[in-house]
Design a protein around this motif. Structure first.
Motif, PDB file in Angstrom:
ATOM      1  N   MET A  46       0.845  -1.173   0.000  1.00 29.82           N
ATOM      2  CA  MET A  46       0.000   0.000   0.000  1.00 29.82           C
ATOM      3  C   MET A  46       0.889   1.234   0.000  1.00 29.82           C
ATOM      4  O   MET A  46       1.801   1.354   0.789  1.00 29.82           O
ATOM      5  N   SER A  47       0.625   2.134  -0.875  1.00 34.08           N
ATOM      6  CA  SER A  47       1.436   3.333  -1.012  1.00 34.08           C
ATOM      7  C   SER A  47       0.994   4.409  -0.032  1.00 34.08           C
ATOM      8  O   SER A  47      -0.180   4.767   0.026  1.00 34.08           O
ATOM      9  N   GLY A  48       1.939   4.942   0.714  1.00 32.14           N
ATOM     10  CA  GLY A  48       1.637   6.022   1.656  1.00 32.14           C
ATOM     11  C   GLY A  48       1.202   7.292   0.962  1.00 32.14           C
ATOM     12  O   GLY A  48       0.363   8.035   1.455  1.00 32.14           O
ATOM     13  N   SER A  49       1.778   7.561  -0.212  1.00 34.48           N
ATOM     14  CA  SER A  49       1.413   8.794  -0.915  1.00 34.48           C
ATOM     15  C   SER A  49      -0.030   8.749  -1.403  1.00 34.48           C
ATOM     16  O   SER A  49      -0.695   9.776  -1.502  1.00 34.48           O
ATOM     17  N   ASN A  50      -0.536   7.558  -1.706  1.00 36.81           N
ATOM     18  CA  ASN A  50      -1.924   7.433  -2.145  1.00 36.81           C
ATOM     19  C   ASN A  50      -2.880   7.871  -1.034  1.00 36.81           C
ATOM     20  O   ASN A  50      -3.897   8.510  -1.293  1.00 36.81           O
ATOM     21  N   TRP A  66      -2.242  10.085   1.299  1.00 38.56           N
ATOM     22  CA  TRP A  66      -2.169  11.545   1.395  1.00 38.56           C
ATOM     23  C   TRP A  66      -2.891  12.209   0.240  1.00 38.56           C
ATOM     24  O   TRP A  66      -3.524  13.250   0.408  1.00 38.56           O
ATOM     25  N   ASN A  67      -2.828  11.635  -0.938  1.00 37.81           N
ATOM     26  CA  ASN A  67      -3.545  12.201  -2.083  1.00 37.81           C
ATOM     27  C   ASN A  67      -5.053  12.176  -1.847  1.00 37.81           C
ATOM     28  O   ASN A  67      -5.747  13.151  -2.140  1.00 37.81           O
ATOM     29  N   ARG A  68      -5.566  11.078  -1.338  1.00 40.37           N
ATOM     30  CA  ARG A  68      -7.005  10.985  -1.044  1.00 40.37           C
ATOM     31  C   ARG A  68      -7.391  11.982   0.043  1.00 40.37           C
ATOM     32  O   ARG A  68      -8.438  12.626  -0.038  1.00 40.37           O
ATOM     33  N   THR A  69      -6.557  12.114   1.062  1.00 42.29           N
ATOM     34  CA  THR A  69      -6.835  13.040   2.154  1.00 42.29           C
ATOM     35  C   THR A  69      -6.840  14.477   1.647  1.00 42.29           C
ATOM     36  O   THR A  69      -7.730  15.256   1.983  1.00 42.29           O
TER      37      THR A  69
END
Length: 70
Positions: A1-5, A7-10
């Motif tokens: 699971m990508s951490g940046s994904n 943050w992008n959703r948030t």
């Protein structure tokens, strides 16, 4: 699971918040008035005093957020 994904959703949810909030101004006002009325002077807000108003605001946010999904 990508951490940046995550943050992008948030970030996307936060960008949409003003639009969603604007759609729920009546419910937010009712909840704010309830909180203000039940915390006069130095009283603390007690659980469930404004539950009905909070539920209406939560429902409105949920419905408005579903409408603004792009």
């Amino acid at each position: 699971m990508s951490g940046s994904n995550v943050w992008n959703r948030t970030r996307e949810k936060l960008r949409r918040f003003p639009e969603v909030f604007a759609q729920c101004s009546e419910e937010a006002t009712a909840y704010g008035k309830c909180v203000a009325a039940t915390t006069t002077s130095k009283q603390e807000l007690k659980k469930d005093l404004c539950a009905k108003e909070f539920a209406a605001l939560r429902t409105c946010f949920s419905n408005a957020a579903k409408k603004t999904v792009k």
